[in-house]
Structure formats: structure tokens, C-alpha cells
Design an enzyme around this catalytic site. Structure first.
Site, PDB file in Angstrom:
ATOM      1  N   ASN A 132       0.819  -1.210   0.000  1.00  0.00           N
ATOM      2  CA  ASN A 132       0.000   0.000   0.000  1.00  0.00           C
ATOM      3  C   ASN A 132       0.855   1.263   0.000  1.00  0.00           C
ATOM      4  O   ASN A 132       0.521   2.243  -0.666  1.00  0.00           O
ATOM      5  CB  ASN A 132      -0.939  -0.004   1.210  1.00  0.00           C
ATOM      6  CG  ASN A 132      -2.073  -0.998   1.061  1.00  0.00           C
ATOM      7  OD1 ASN A 132      -2.443  -1.371  -0.048  1.00  0.00           O
ATOM      8  ND2 ASN A 132      -2.633  -1.428   2.174  1.00  0.00           N
ATOM      9  N   GLU A 238      -8.161  -0.304   5.979  1.00  0.00           N
ATOM     10  CA  GLU A 238      -7.673   0.841   5.229  1.00  0.00           C
ATOM     11  C   GLU A 238      -6.447   0.494   4.393  1.00  0.00           C
ATOM     12  O   GLU A 238      -5.594  -0.286   4.808  1.00  0.00           O
ATOM     13  CB  GLU A 238      -7.340   1.993   6.178  1.00  0.00           C
ATOM     14  CG  GLU A 238      -8.517   2.478   7.016  1.00  0.00           C
ATOM     15  CD  GLU A 238      -9.639   3.060   6.185  1.00  0.00           C
ATOM     16  OE1 GLU A 238      -9.430   3.361   5.000  1.00  0.00           O
ATOM     17  OE2 GLU A 238     -10.748   3.213   6.724  1.00  0.00           O
ATOM     18  N   CYS A 239      -6.348   1.132   3.234  1.00  0.00           N
ATOM     19  CA  CYS A 239      -5.205   0.917   2.346  1.00  0.00           C
ATOM     20  C   CYS A 239      -4.070   1.884   2.646  1.00  0.00           C
ATOM     21  O   CYS A 239      -3.002   1.792   2.048  1.00  0.00           O
ATOM     22  CB  CYS A 239      -5.634   1.076   0.890  1.00  0.00           C
ATOM     23  SG  CYS A 239      -6.117   2.765   0.462  1.00  0.00           S
ATOM     24  N   GLY A 240      -4.299   2.815   3.567  1.00  0.00           N
ATOM     25  CA  GLY A 240      -3.265   3.781   3.923  1.00  0.00           C
ATOM     26  C   GLY A 240      -3.555   5.180   3.439  1.00  0.00           C
ATOM     27  O   GLY A 240      -3.039   6.144   3.988  1.00  0.00           O
TER      28      GLY A 240
END
Length: 244
Positions: A132, A238-240
Site C-alpha cells: 500500500n 484501510e489501504c493507507g
């Protein structure tokens, strides 16, 4: 609510910054999504940008914001591993809404990354986070810097996950104002908006996908699963991009 100065607010001690944001958020909570966008365009500094993953409900925020700011840059961080249907959806919405699409990618191609690191998404939480960082976080940071962004719109909603449940309408993230106009919408409101404006869900919605990201870390929803469990093997939500 008067115009905000990003530099002045960033310079405040954290407690004072939090108090200032809390005051304005108390008022933004009572506005409609359309009113929040209008307020931001009048009171927050440009340059304005809008990010989109072109996921299940993406058409809502894309339509909502571009109705008021048609030429706003729309940031897509393209990992190279999106579903074919996602790329088709991007093309369709870009044409339909006349989007000012700005695509940012990792500095290494997907093939080069796999040669160098292997399949990072198969290497547990640490591997997913590195993936990510390379494919989403760094390209987004570069996008914000390249476009000179000072105010960032995004389509997150509290209902989507526990990690988003307490997000405010307005925050400071990555050194810029971040405004979430539909943060308090539920699935019914999303459906009503799409229907009212002749917009579509992502094509994979009808195949049982509640959330869509990369092909290798997205699963169809099955009975008993939460929406969060359909992404990243349930290891993280979350992907960041939307983590402080």
C-alpha cells in the site's frame, strides 16, 4: 464560519488546532452534503482536489463535487491491479461526468515490484502495508504535492467500517484540509442519490461485491461477512490513503 488559513492552522499547537476544527465541525455536521461542498469552496483554500478509488459508490461524490467545481482534478492512484470492470467504470464515468482525471502510479511497475519483493499482498499485514505504501500512499502524496493541493475532498462514510466511524467532516491530513461531504450518509441515501441523478454503482456491485479494490485483495461478500472482511483478507480495512 470564516475563511480558514491552512498555514496558520497548521502552525497552531495541536490542542488549539483540534479546538478550532471541532468548532467548525459542530456546524458542518448540520449542513447537507451539497452545502458542505459549497462551504468548502468558499471558505477553504484552493487548489482543490478530489480523490476517488472508483469503487462501488464512487459516482456519488464525483457527481456531487463536480457539479459545483467541474474542473476539479480527480486523483486516481492506479496500482495496475484493478479489476477490468473498474478500468471500464473509470472510462465510463470520466466521459459521462467530463472528469479532469489525474492518474498517479508507483514509480516501479507491478512486474518490477513482484520481481523485487514477490507478491507483497501474500506476506501478511507487513507485506500488505508495504504494498500500500508503494502503490497508494506514495503516489497520493506525490499527487497532492504535484497539484499543489490545499483542500482535498473524499467520499468516505462512517457506515463503511469501524475505522471510519468517528471521522469528522473536516480534518487536516497530510498537511492539507480534508473534507468528507457524505461522511454521515447511509446506504439508502447513496442509493437514492444515484437513482435521482441517473448514476450507477460499480459494475461488480451486482455480482456481490460490497467494496472493490485490487483483484488480489478483494472478495465477494458472503453471508456472515462484514464489509471490512471483503478487503485485505480481513486483516485490515484501510489501504493507507485515509489513515492519518
Amino acid at each position: 464560519m470564516s475563511q480558514f488559513n491552512l498555514n496558520e492552522l497548521n502552525a497552531l499547537p495541536k490542542a488549539e488546532q483540534a479546538a478550532a476544527l471541532a468548532l467548525v465541525n459542530g456546524q458542518l455536521e448540520h449542513l447537507t452534503a451539497q452545502e458542505r461542498v459549497s462551504w468548502a469552496l468558499e471558505n477553504l483554500p484552493g487548489e482543490f482536489v478530489l480523490s476517488s478509488s472508483f469503487g462501488i459508490q464512487a459516482a456519488v461524490c464525483l457527481h456531487l463535487v463536480t457539479r459545483q467545481q467541474p474542473d476539479i482534478p480527480v486523483i486516481l492512484t492506479d496500482t495496475g491491479y484493478l479489476f477490468p470492470e473498474t478500468y471500464q467504470f473509470i472510462d465510463s464515468l470520466t466521459e459521462k461526468l467530463q472528469l479532469n482525471l489525474q492518474v498517479f502510479r508507483a514509480q516501479q511497475s507491478p512486474a518490477w515490484q513482484e520481481a523485487r519483493y514477490g507478491k507483497l499482498w501474500e506476506q501478511g499485514v507487513e507485506g500488505i502495508e508495504r504494498y500500500n505504501d508503494l502503490n497508494k500512499v506514495e503516489p497520493m502524496n506525490r499527487a497532492l504535492e504535484t497539484l499543489g493541493a490545499q483542500t482535498w475532498f473524499a467520499g468516505l462514510r462512517r457506515e463503511q467500517s469501524g475505522s471510519r466511524a468517528k471521522l469528522p467532516v473536516l480534518a487536516i491530513a497530510r498537511g492539507v484540509f480534508k473534507l468528507l461531504p457524505i461522511i454521515d450518509w447511509d446506504n439508502r441515501q447513496v442509493y437514492q442519490y444515484l437513482t435521482q441523478h441517473g448514476l450507477s454503482y460499480h459494475p461488480l456491485w451486482e455480482q456481490g461485491y460490497l467494496s472493490v479494490g485490487d483483484t488480489h485483495t478483494t472478495r465477494k461478500w458472503e453471508p456472515g461477512m462484514s464489509e471490512e472482511e471483503t478487503r485485505f483478507f480481513g486483516l485490515k480495512r484501510e489501504c493507507g490513503l485515509h489513515e492519518s
